[in-house]
Design a protein around this motif. Structure first.
Motif, PDB file in Angstrom:
ATOM      1  N   SER A 113      36.457  44.921  53.352  1.00  0.00           N
ATOM      2  CA  SER A 113      37.177  43.642  53.404  1.00  0.00           C
ATOM      3  C   SER A 113      37.211  43.017  52.015  1.00  0.00           C
ATOM      4  O   SER A 113      36.253  43.133  51.249  1.00  0.00           O
ATOM      5  N   PHE A 114      38.304  42.349  51.703  1.00  0.00           N
ATOM      6  CA  PHE A 114      38.409  41.702  50.398  1.00  0.00           C
ATOM      7  C   PHE A 114      39.293  40.461  50.526  1.00  0.00           C
ATOM      8  O   PHE A 114      39.976  40.262  51.530  1.00  0.00           O
ATOM      9  N   PHE A 115      39.241  39.617  49.504  1.00  0.00           N
ATOM     10  CA  PHE A 115      40.068  38.410  49.462  1.00  0.00           C
ATOM     11  C   PHE A 115      41.364  38.690  48.698  1.00  0.00           C
ATOM     12  O   PHE A 115      41.352  39.374  47.673  1.00  0.00           O
ATOM     13  N   TYR A 116      42.454  38.145  49.192  1.00  0.00           N
ATOM     14  CA  TYR A 116      43.689  38.156  48.417  1.00  0.00           C
ATOM     15  C   TYR A 116      43.569  37.090  47.320  1.00  0.00           C
ATOM     16  O   TYR A 116      42.714  36.193  47.393  1.00  0.00           O
ATOM     17  N   GLU A 117      44.402  37.197  46.321  1.00  0.00           N
ATOM     18  CA  GLU A 117      44.281  36.301  45.165  1.00  0.00           C
ATOM     19  C   GLU A 117      44.459  34.838  45.564  1.00  0.00           C
ATOM     20  O   GLU A 117      43.817  33.956  44.989  1.00  0.00           O
ATOM     21  N   GLU A 118      45.311  34.580  46.556  1.00  0.00           N
ATOM     22  CA  GLU A 118      45.489  33.197  47.024  1.00  0.00           C
ATOM     23  C   GLU A 118      44.204  32.674  47.661  1.00  0.00           C
ATOM     24  O   GLU A 118      43.834  31.508  47.500  1.00  0.00           O
ATOM     25  N   GLU A 119      43.511  33.547  48.391  1.00  0.00           N
ATOM     26  CA  GLU A 119      42.252  33.154  49.041  1.00  0.00           C
ATOM     27  C   GLU A 119      41.154  32.905  48.016  1.00  0.00           C
ATOM     28  O   GLU A 119      40.340  31.984  48.167  1.00  0.00           O
ATOM     29  N   ILE A 120      41.135  33.725  46.966  1.00  0.00           N
ATOM     30  CA  ILE A 120      40.160  33.526  45.899  1.00  0.00           C
ATOM     31  C   ILE A 120      40.369  32.164  45.241  1.00  0.00           C
ATOM     32  O   ILE A 120      39.406  31.424  44.969  1.00  0.00           O
ATOM     33  N   ARG A 121      41.631  31.815  44.992  1.00  0.00           N
ATOM     34  CA  ARG A 121      41.910  30.506  44.391  1.00  0.00           C
ATOM     35  C   ARG A 121      41.432  29.385  45.300  1.00  0.00           C
ATOM     36  O   ARG A 121      40.866  28.390  44.834  1.00  0.00           O
ATOM     37  N   GLU A 122      41.649  29.547  46.594  1.00  0.00           N
ATOM     38  CA  GLU A 122      41.209  28.534  47.551  1.00  0.00           C
ATOM     39  C   GLU A 122      39.682  28.428  47.581  1.00  0.00           C
ATOM     40  O   GLU A 122      39.120  27.330  47.687  1.00  0.00           O
ATOM     41  N   LEU A 123      39.022  29.565  47.447  1.00  0.00           N
ATOM     42  CA  LEU A 123      37.558  29.587  47.437  1.00  0.00           C
ATOM     43  C   LEU A 123      37.011  28.861  46.209  1.00  0.00           C
ATOM     44  O   LEU A 123      36.042  28.099  46.298  1.00  0.00           O
ATOM     45  N   PHE A 124      37.642  29.064  45.066  1.00  0.00           N
ATOM     46  CA  PHE A 124      37.186  28.415  43.832  1.00  0.00           C
ATOM     47  C   PHE A 124      37.439  26.906  43.857  1.00  0.00           C
ATOM     48  O   PHE A 124      36.732  26.149  43.182  1.00  0.00           O
ATOM     49  N   ILE A 143      30.403  34.682  38.517  1.00  0.00           N
ATOM     50  CA  ILE A 143      29.674  35.906  38.168  1.00  0.00           C
ATOM     51  C   ILE A 143      29.932  36.999  39.201  1.00  0.00           C
ATOM     52  O   ILE A 143      30.219  38.154  38.855  1.00  0.00           O
ATOM     53  N   LEU A 144      29.853  36.665  40.492  1.00  0.00           N
ATOM     54  CA  LEU A 144      30.050  37.671  41.536  1.00  0.00           C
ATOM     55  C   LEU A 144      31.466  38.241  41.512  1.00  0.00           C
ATOM     56  O   LEU A 144      31.658  39.461  41.579  1.00  0.00           O
ATOM     57  N   TYR A 145      32.452  37.367  41.403  1.00  0.00           N
ATOM     58  CA  TYR A 145      33.842  37.839  41.395  1.00  0.00           C
ATOM     59  C   TYR A 145      34.218  38.436  40.037  1.00  0.00           C
ATOM     60  O   TYR A 145      34.989  39.389  39.954  1.00  0.00           O
ATOM     61  N   GLY A 146      33.661  37.893  38.975  1.00  0.00           N
ATOM     62  CA  GLY A 146      34.030  38.324  37.625  1.00  0.00           C
ATOM     63  C   GLY A 146      33.369  39.602  37.167  1.00  0.00           C
ATOM     64  O   GLY A 146      33.803  40.207  36.171  1.00  0.00           O
ATOM     65  N   THR A 147      32.325  40.052  37.860  1.00  0.00           N
ATOM     66  CA  THR A 147      31.606  41.259  37.431  1.00  0.00           C
ATOM     67  C   THR A 147      31.529  42.334  38.514  1.00  0.00           C
ATOM     68  O   THR A 147      31.335  43.505  38.200  1.00  0.00           O
ATOM     69  N   GLY A 148      31.632  41.934  39.784  1.00  0.00           N
ATOM     70  CA  GLY A 148      31.524  42.904  40.872  1.00  0.00           C
ATOM     71  C   GLY A 148      30.120  43.381  41.142  1.00  0.00           C
ATOM     72  O   GLY A 148      29.912  44.364  41.860  1.00  0.00           O
ATOM     73  N   ILE A 149      29.110  42.695  40.591  1.00  0.00           N
ATOM     74  CA  ILE A 149      27.739  43.137  40.820  1.00  0.00           C
ATOM     75  C   ILE A 149      27.323  42.853  42.262  1.00  0.00           C
ATOM     76  O   ILE A 149      27.901  42.011  42.938  1.00  0.00           O
ATOM     77  N   ARG A 150      26.318  43.572  42.729  1.00  0.00           N
ATOM     78  CA  ARG A 150      25.804  43.387  44.074  1.00  0.00           C
ATOM     79  C   ARG A 150      25.101  42.038  44.185  1.00  0.00           C
ATOM     80  O   ARG A 150      24.612  41.489  43.185  1.00  0.00           O
ATOM     81  N   LEU A 229      27.584  31.324  50.185  1.00  0.00           N
ATOM     82  CA  LEU A 229      28.949  31.857  50.299  1.00  0.00           C
ATOM     83  C   LEU A 229      29.564  31.544  51.651  1.00  0.00           C
ATOM     84  O   LEU A 229      30.748  31.188  51.741  1.00  0.00           O
ATOM     85  N   ASN A 230      28.768  31.641  52.719  1.00  0.00           N
ATOM     86  CA  ASN A 230      29.286  31.294  54.047  1.00  0.00           C
ATOM     87  C   ASN A 230      29.663  29.817  54.132  1.00  0.00           C
ATOM     88  O   ASN A 230      30.635  29.444  54.785  1.00  0.00           O
ATOM     89  N   GLY A 231      28.874  28.975  53.452  1.00  0.00           N
ATOM     90  CA  GLY A 231      29.185  27.547  53.397  1.00  0.00           C
ATOM     91  C   GLY A 231      30.489  27.288  52.675  1.00  0.00           C
ATOM     92  O   GLY A 231      31.297  26.438  53.093  1.00  0.00           O
ATOM     93  N   LEU A 232      30.743  28.042  51.606  1.00  0.00           N
ATOM     94  CA  LEU A 232      31.991  27.886  50.853  1.00  0.00           C
ATOM     95  C   LEU A 232      33.189  28.344  51.679  1.00  0.00           C
ATOM     96  O   LEU A 232      34.269  27.751  51.604  1.00  0.00           O
ATOM     97  N   ILE A 233      32.996  29.400  52.475  1.00  0.00           N
ATOM     98  CA  ILE A 233      34.063  29.895  53.354  1.00  0.00           C
ATOM     99  C   ILE A 233      34.472  28.808  54.347  1.00  0.00           C
ATOM    100  O   ILE A 233      35.657  28.543  54.575  1.00  0.00           O
TER     101      ILE A 233
END
Length: 299
Positions: A113-124, A143-150, A229-233
């Motif tokens: 599962s992944f976010f579309y770019e519109e969803e990422i903008r909404e999350l930020f 950091i999580l979105y910009g690097t892809g680290i676990r 993250l769940n709170g941000l969702i």
């Protein structure tokens, strides 16, 4: 558990931890799988591991299927026992591996599962506030979105792992492996703001070098990151809960969609095998098909 189990597995678990550098979680999974097999041996009145034959291994596989165990679980158990026998052969305890030719069922692979770019903008948009926690959450998200680290790698980051001049993170990955991952200007700005205007105030009198902290100032945990993250969702009114790796999946998908090559994404994600990275090609193919259908006059 039987004395037989303890005698044979003590050195194996030490081998996994010291030589293979497996995590505590991985070793526990191996222990659970081997305990299950030793229980089967007791039921079949098999006195020693040297008495296990290929027919025994086939019977064990049949028992797992009879219990309607998930394919992935069956495959994991067979793999664990096969690896255990490989170790026993190396130590000259047994002469052959009865699980070597046992077929491991292939699990059905789910697309990440992944976010579309519109969803990422909404999350930020949910982390644009000036309060201490919003500043921290912005840096965490960048950091999580910009690097892809676990998520676990993010929780383990120390202040000394950041090279602000080069825009590089030293990431301590699975199995003790380290890698360098670049981060962009958005993440750099967010982290600098967090370190200067939020982190010290959240920590108060606490003293440690972990980068991300919880609201009490203690080092953040993987569970704490998932909770944030769940709170941000919920705040963004996006559907469903966020999976711990969803931002990692999004990072990889967006990189490939925008022209990054597979090998580079593999290195950034810290995948040991390219096959782990190739699952994202299914998503990018869907993206290409969607773009084609929307823009080609003969689609």
């Amino acid at each position: 558990m039987s004395k037989l189990f303890k005698n044979y597995t003590h050195s194996y678990f030490a081998y996994l931890q010291i030589e293979k550098n497996n995590s505590v979680h991985t070793v526990k999974s191996y222990r659970d799988d081997l305990e299950h097999f030793f229980m089967f041996m007791d039921e079949q009145q098999i006195a020693d591991l040297t008495d296990v034959t290929h027919q025994t291994a086939r019977l064990y596989l049949t028992r797992l299927h009879e219990k309607k165990m998930a394919r992935a679980s069956v495959s994991r158990k067979i793999s664990a026992i096969r690896g255990f026998y490989r170790f026993l052969m190396r130590e000259q305890v047994v002469e052959e591996n009865p699980f070597l030719l046992v077929h491991r069922p292939k699990g059905t692979k789910k697309l990440p599962s992944f976010f579309y770019e519109e969803e990422i903008r909404e999350l930020f948009e949910t982390v644009e506030g000036p309060d201490l926690l919003s500043i921290r959450n912005r840096a965490l998200l960048e950091i999580l979105y910009g690097t892809g680290i676990r998520v676990s790698e993010c929780a383990g980051l120390a202040l000394t792992d950041l090279d602000a001049h080069l825009g590089i993170l030293l990431v301590h990955g699975k199995g003790g492996k380290e890698r360098y991952v670049p981060y962009g200007s958005f993440a750099a700005e967010a982290v600098e703001n967090y370190v200067q205007n939020s982190r010290a105030m959240l920590m108060k009198k606490l003293d440690h070098n972990k980068l991300f902290v919880n609201f009490r100032g203690a080092p953040i945990t993987t569970g704490g990151i998932r909770h944030i993250l769940n709170g941000l969702i919920q705040k963004a009114s996006l559907s469903g809960k966020i999976h711990p790796h969803m931002l990692r999946h999004t990072f990889a998908t967006h990189m490939l969609n925008n022209g990054a090559d597979m090998r580079t994404v593999q290195e950034l994600l810290g995948h040991a095998s390219l096959s782990s990275t190739q699952m994202y090609t299914h998503i990018t193919k869907e993206h290409l098909q969607h773009t084609y259908r929307n823009h080609h006059p003969r689609a």
